[in-house]
Design a protein around this motif. Structure first.
Motif, PDB file in Angstrom:
ATOM      1  N   ASN A 125       1.988   2.977   0.736  1.00  0.00           N
ATOM      2  CA  ASN A 125       1.667   1.813  -0.081  1.00  0.00           C
ATOM      3  C   ASN A 125       2.866   0.857  -0.161  1.00  0.00           C
ATOM      4  N   ARG A 150      -7.332  -0.200  -2.429  1.00  0.00           N
ATOM      5  CA  ARG A 150      -6.881  -1.391  -1.703  1.00  0.00           C
ATOM      6  C   ARG A 150      -6.022  -1.010  -0.498  1.00  0.00           C
ATOM      7  N   LEU A 151      -5.216   0.031  -0.652  1.00  0.00           N
ATOM      8  CA  LEU A 151      -4.435   0.523   0.481  1.00  0.00           C
ATOM      9  C   LEU A 151      -5.369   0.985   1.590  1.00  0.00           C
ATOM     10  N   CYS A 192      -0.865  -3.583   0.319  1.00  0.00           N
ATOM     11  CA  CYS A 192      -2.326  -3.486   0.217  1.00  0.00           C
ATOM     12  C   CYS A 192      -2.983  -4.864   0.279  1.00  0.00           C
ATOM     13  N   SER A 197      -6.677  -2.056   3.412  1.00  0.00           N
ATOM     14  CA  SER A 197      -5.650  -2.670   4.255  1.00  0.00           C
ATOM     15  C   SER A 197      -5.361  -1.820   5.492  1.00  0.00           C
ATOM     16  N   GLN A 198      -5.429  -0.495   5.330  1.00  0.00           N
ATOM     17  CA  GLN A 198      -5.217   0.386   6.479  1.00  0.00           C
ATOM     18  C   GLN A 198      -6.397   0.333   7.450  1.00  0.00           C
ATOM     19  N   TYR A 258      -5.581   3.949  -4.760  1.00  0.00           N
ATOM     20  CA  TYR A 258      -5.282   3.597  -3.373  1.00  0.00           C
ATOM     21  C   TYR A 258      -6.466   3.007  -2.620  1.00  0.00           C
ATOM     22  N   CYS A 288      -8.265 -10.217  -0.514  1.00  0.00           N
ATOM     23  CA  CYS A 288      -7.709  -9.353  -1.561  1.00  0.00           C
ATOM     24  C   CYS A 288      -7.413 -10.092  -2.854  1.00  0.00           C
TER      25      CYS A 288
END
Length: 318
Positions: free
Chosen positions: A26, A275-276, A31, A279-280, A273, A36
């Motif tokens: 993170n 949002r992480l 993120c 993003s991943q 997590y 977003c």
């Protein structure tokens, strides 16, 4: 005794390591993702706010809840912490922006989570109807399944059709390519997953189990679950080319051999997590596969992340 202590020490080390993995990822990757920073002006009617005429079913990132109807399960402060996955009622979840519900029933039509029981399915139906009466262009996916180890409620498919018939979107592969506007005034995709009773068929008011799938793993380790979610998601076809909903659950599960058995502190290891994860998905090239994202104890930030990505999709930015 010695081996038990050693096992617990190893478990604590593994948990500490996995927490650090996600924390470090993170911090290093961040993120941020297209959409977003989007915040829906009205979470209760976010589909209408995005434009029902341009919002295709297969472009939506659906915010969902895991074990949705457990806000009053068990006995407060006694058994409830071991089975409660949501603190809000079904109605309040929908108002917050939830659009996929995961409801488990037993033979007497009461909601259950394992051996613990709460109110009857009528409460869920009433909450959904109340929400639909207060909105005009919101679509809800209602997944109802017979809980593992329980028997199907008799004639439950007939009950669902009787209660929800006017709102039901019938099982049809063409639904996925349609806009919300094209499906109105029908508002519910109801997926019925019995254990032994006949499954719905094409054209029926209810949808069969194959239309909402996932790859749930039973673990309390957050990085293990995060990586498993990513792996299985990447193996799916893009959402625009498939005629089923695929769910990723941003949850981990208490384990019987761990001292911490209450749901909230355990699932909290991964809760922040979401949002992480999105993003991943961009970083690993599989964001076009993301469709249903579910969580325990849903909150505004989780909803905003899903709606933000949906907004970016319809704007051609994701």
């Amino acid at each position: 005794m010695g081996s038990t202590v050693s096992t617990q020490v190893q478990k604590r080390k593994a948990l500490s390591t996995e927490k650090k993995v996600l924390c470090d990822l993170n911090q290093s990757s961040g993120c941020d993702f297209p959409g977003c920073d989007y915040c829906p002006p009205d979470r209760k009617a976010w589909m209408a706010g995005l434009g029902a005429e341009k919002l295709h079913i297969n472009k939506i990132v659906w915010p969902g809840t895991h074990d949705s109807a457990t806000n009053k399960i068990g006995i407060p402060f006694v058994s409830r912490p071991f089975a409660q996955c949501q603190s809000l009622s079904i109605y309040r979840q929908l108002v917050l922006g939830t659009r996929v519900l995961d409801v488990r029933v037993q033979e007497d039509r009461k909601i259950c989570h394992g051996i613990l029981v709460t109110y009857g399915i009528d409460v869920v139906i009433q909450d959904i109807k109340k929400f639909l009466s207060e909105t005009e262009k919101e679509i809800v996916i209602l997944e109802i399944r017979t809980e593992f180890g329980h028997q199907d409620p008799p004639d439950f498919d007939k009950y669902l059709v009787d209660q929800l018939g006017e709102f039901l979107i019938h099982q049809d592969d063409h639904v996925f390519g349609k806009t919300v506007e094209e499906l109105l005034p029908r508002r519910i995709i109801c997926i019925w997953k019995p254990r032994k009773s006949p499954h719905p068929k094409a054209g029926d008011p209810l949808w069969s189990a194959v239309y909402l799938t996932d790859n749930w793993i039973d673990t309390d380790l957050p990085s293990t679950k995060f990586d498993s979610n990513m792996k299985h998601l990447s193996e799916q076809p893009p959402a625009l080319s498939r005629n089923y909903f695929y769910r990723v659950e941003n949850t981990v599960t208490p384990k019987a051999d761990n001292p911490i058995l209450c749901v909230k502190p355990v699932t909290g290891r991964i809760h922040g997590y979401s949002r992480l994860f999105i993003s991943q998905c961009f970083a690993k090239g599989c964001v076009d596969r993301l469709q249903v994202l579910s969580t325990d104890f849903i909150d505004k930030d989780f909803v905003d992340a899903c709606v933000g990505l949906t907004h970016a999709r319809i704007e051609g930015k994701a």
